[in-house]
Design a protein around this motif. Structure first.
Motif, PDB file in Angstrom:
ATOM      1  N   TRP A  53      98.280 -74.324  68.937  1.00  0.00           N
ATOM      2  CA  TRP A  53      98.034 -74.976  70.210  1.00  0.00           C
ATOM      3  C   TRP A  53      96.618 -74.741  70.727  1.00  0.00           C
ATOM      4  O   TRP A  53      96.067 -75.589  71.423  1.00  0.00           O
ATOM      5  N   THR A  56      94.365 -76.934  68.115  1.00  0.00           N
ATOM      6  CA  THR A  56      95.074 -78.088  67.516  1.00  0.00           C
ATOM      7  C   THR A  56      94.949 -78.152  66.002  1.00  0.00           C
ATOM      8  O   THR A  56      95.167 -79.209  65.411  1.00  0.00           O
ATOM      9  N   ARG A  72     101.111 -83.094  68.425  1.00  0.00           N
ATOM     10  CA  ARG A  72     101.716 -82.623  69.665  1.00  0.00           C
ATOM     11  C   ARG A  72     101.522 -83.642  70.782  1.00  0.00           C
ATOM     12  O   ARG A  72     100.595 -84.421  70.794  1.00  0.00           O
ATOM     13  N   ASN A  74     101.068 -82.939  74.418  1.00  0.00           N
ATOM     14  CA  ASN A  74     100.843 -81.775  75.269  1.00  0.00           C
ATOM     15  C   ASN A  74     101.595 -81.849  76.585  1.00  0.00           C
ATOM     16  O   ASN A  74     102.187 -80.876  77.047  1.00  0.00           O
ATOM     17  N   ASN A  77     105.203 -80.995  76.144  1.00  0.00           N
ATOM     18  CA  ASN A  77     105.544 -79.781  75.416  1.00  0.00           C
ATOM     19  C   ASN A  77     106.346 -80.089  74.160  1.00  0.00           C
ATOM     20  O   ASN A  77     107.338 -79.420  73.851  1.00  0.00           O
TER      21      ASN A  77
END
Length: 124
Positions: A53, A56, A72, A74, A77
Motif C-alpha cells: 500500500w 503501490t 487497489r 483506495n 479499501n
C-alpha cells in the motif's frame, strides 16, 4: 483486527477471465501488504500476488506473471485480482490476506488476517 471478505469466484472455461475482489474493514490503518493466496485440493496454500500500500508496488508468483494483475481501489479499501488466460491448473480456493509486516510477505506465515476464500474453477 482486520476483517476481509472475498468475492468474484466462479466457474469459467480455460482461456477465460475472472476478477476477484477483497474488501477490508476494521483496523486497516496498519496494513502494509494485502495478498492473494490459493489452495488446490490436496495441496498447500501458495502465494499468488501481493500489493504494497505504501508505494503501490506489486509482486507475483512466476506461475501467474503476465496473466494476473493485482490492483487497489483506495477509497473503498479494496484489492482486486484480475485473472486472464485462466488455465485448469488455476483451479483453487482463493484467499485474501492482510499483514502489517514488511518482509517475507510471499509466505503464508506472514499474514495474520485471512478471508473465508472464494472458489475459482477453470474447466478445460
Amino acid at each position: 483486527q482486520v476483517h476481509l471478505v472475498e468475492s468474484g469466484g466462479g466457474l469459467v472455461q480455460a482461456g477465460g477471465s475472472l476478477r476477484l475482489s477483497c474488501v477490508a474493514s476494521g483496523r486497516t490503518e496498519r496494513t502494509t501488504y494485502t495478498g492473494w493466496f490459493r489452495q488446490a485440493p490436496g495441496k498447500g496454500r501458495e502465494f499468488v500476488a501481493n500489493f504494497y500500500w505504501s508505494d503501490t508496488s506489486t509482486n507475483y508468483a512466476d506461475s501467474v506473471k503476465g496473466r494476473f494483475t493485482i490492483s487497489r481501489d483506495n477509497a473503498k479499501n479494496t484489492v482486486h485480482l484480475q485473472m486472464n488466460s485462466l488455465k485448469p491448473e488455476d483451479t483453487a480456493l482463493y484467499y485474501c490476506a492482510a499483514t502489517s509486516q514488511y518482509s517475507g510477505t510471499d509466505k503464508v506465515d506472514a499474514y495474520p488476517y485471512w478471508g473465508q476464500g472464494t472458489q475459482v474453477t477453470v474447466a478445460s
